[in-house]
Every structure is written in C-alpha cells, then in structure tokens.
Design a protein around this motif. Sequence first.
Motif, PDB file in Angstrom:
ATOM      1  N   ASP A  57      59.225  13.096  81.906  1.00  0.00           N
ATOM      2  CA  ASP A  57      60.143  14.057  82.186  1.00  0.00           C
ATOM      3  C   ASP A  57      60.812  14.175  83.570  1.00  0.00           C
ATOM      4  N   LYS A  58      61.956  14.276  83.988  1.00  0.00           N
ATOM      5  CA  LYS A  58      62.298  14.291  85.169  1.00  0.00           C
ATOM      6  C   LYS A  58      62.621  15.903  85.617  1.00  0.00           C
ATOM      7  N   CYS A  59      62.112  16.205  86.708  1.00  0.00           N
ATOM      8  CA  CYS A  59      62.430  17.668  87.155  1.00  0.00           C
ATOM      9  C   CYS A  59      63.935  17.797  87.170  1.00  0.00           C
ATOM     10  N   ALA A  60      64.064  19.189  86.919  1.00  0.00           N
ATOM     11  CA  ALA A  60      65.573  19.542  87.111  1.00  0.00           C
ATOM     12  C   ALA A  60      66.438  19.508  88.414  1.00  0.00           C
ATOM     13  N   CYS A  61      65.502  19.119  89.355  1.00  0.00           N
ATOM     14  CA  CYS A  61      66.221  18.861  90.728  1.00  0.00           C
ATOM     15  C   CYS A  61      66.834  17.576  90.930  1.00  0.00           C
ATOM     16  N   ASN A  62      66.333  16.615  89.946  1.00  0.00           N
ATOM     17  CA  ASN A  62      67.122  15.407  89.922  1.00  0.00           C
ATOM     18  C   ASN A  62      66.816  14.386  90.973  1.00  0.00           C
ATOM     19  N   THR A  63      65.888  14.641  91.986  1.00  0.00           N
ATOM     20  CA  THR A  63      65.665  13.986  93.052  1.00  0.00           C
ATOM     21  C   THR A  63      64.495  13.008  93.104  1.00  0.00           C
ATOM     22  N   GLN A  66      62.137   7.229  89.655  1.00  0.00           N
ATOM     23  CA  GLN A  66      61.309   6.687  88.410  1.00  0.00           C
ATOM     24  C   GLN A  66      60.706   5.608  88.946  1.00  0.00           C
ATOM     25  N   TYR A  71      57.711   9.827  86.211  1.00  0.00           N
ATOM     26  CA  TYR A  71      58.108  10.612  87.438  1.00  0.00           C
ATOM     27  C   TYR A  71      56.893  11.270  88.139  1.00  0.00           C
ATOM     28  N   CYS A 121      56.659  19.743  91.112  1.00  0.00           N
ATOM     29  CA  CYS A 121      57.623  18.721  91.399  1.00  0.00           C
ATOM     30  C   CYS A 121      57.408  18.591  93.199  1.00  0.00           C
TER      31      CYS A 121
END
Length: 136
Positions: A57-63, A66, A71, A121
């Motif tokens: 799962d990617k963090c909500a910050c989307n930075t 991959q 992540y 993150c």
Amino acid sequence: MDYKFVYDNKEYVLTDNNCDGIFFEGENEITGLSLDIILNALNEGEEVSFSTEYYGDKCACNTQEQINKSYRYLEYHFYIYTKDNEYVIDTLCNEYRNTSFNKLFGLGKIDDSYIVSVTVCPNCGIYSIYIDQCTV
C-alpha cells in the motif's frame, strides 16, 4: 507527547497530528492503551531503531517510489502485554527491564501478548500503529 528519531540523516517527529491511527487486528481492542502510552514507550526504549520495510500500500502523500510492486516505509516493533484484554506493560518501559513475559505470566499479572508495529512514511512522516495478537 511526541517521539523524535533520525533515520538516514532525516529527523522524524511522531505526534498526535501526524498519526494516521491505531489499528487492531480484528476486533481485539485493548483497554487502557493510547497513543501517549505508545509514544512514551518509544521515548523510554534504550535501543529503538527503525528499519526499512516494504508494503503493497502507498501512503496517502502519494510521493513514494514503487519498488517491485511495494513501497518503502520505516518500521519498529515492540511488545505489549495485557491481562483480561487491558494494557499492563510494554517491553520498552523501565518497569520491564527487570522482568520477563514468563515471570509476569507465572505471577498471573498478564495473560496475553501483542506486537506493536510503528510504520512511518519516509517521505511525509505520517505514521500508523498496528497491533496484532501474538504468541510468545
């Protein structure tokens, strides 16, 4: 209450404001456990050392970049012990330094154990706390 640590020359500060939540395995919430207790435990720990872990799962910050469908996060684990599903002690606190799970269990002071995973993150510093029941 906050907790500060440095990883790869970058300072991270864990506070109430950047905590995404405390997530319990299933419906197993622990009475008496709070974010302040967890942050205090990290502050009392003598050898707290975050390491790199990878999750899908990617963090909500989307930075985050991959890496092989995963992540990168920073993570640290410790244990808490309960009696009748109520928080009693953690493995980082000063009280625990002169005892063990087996001693406390034998005395009837605790009856269950949980692993606490603090996952941060590395880009934005938002963190989550996951608590899973485990067998010691």
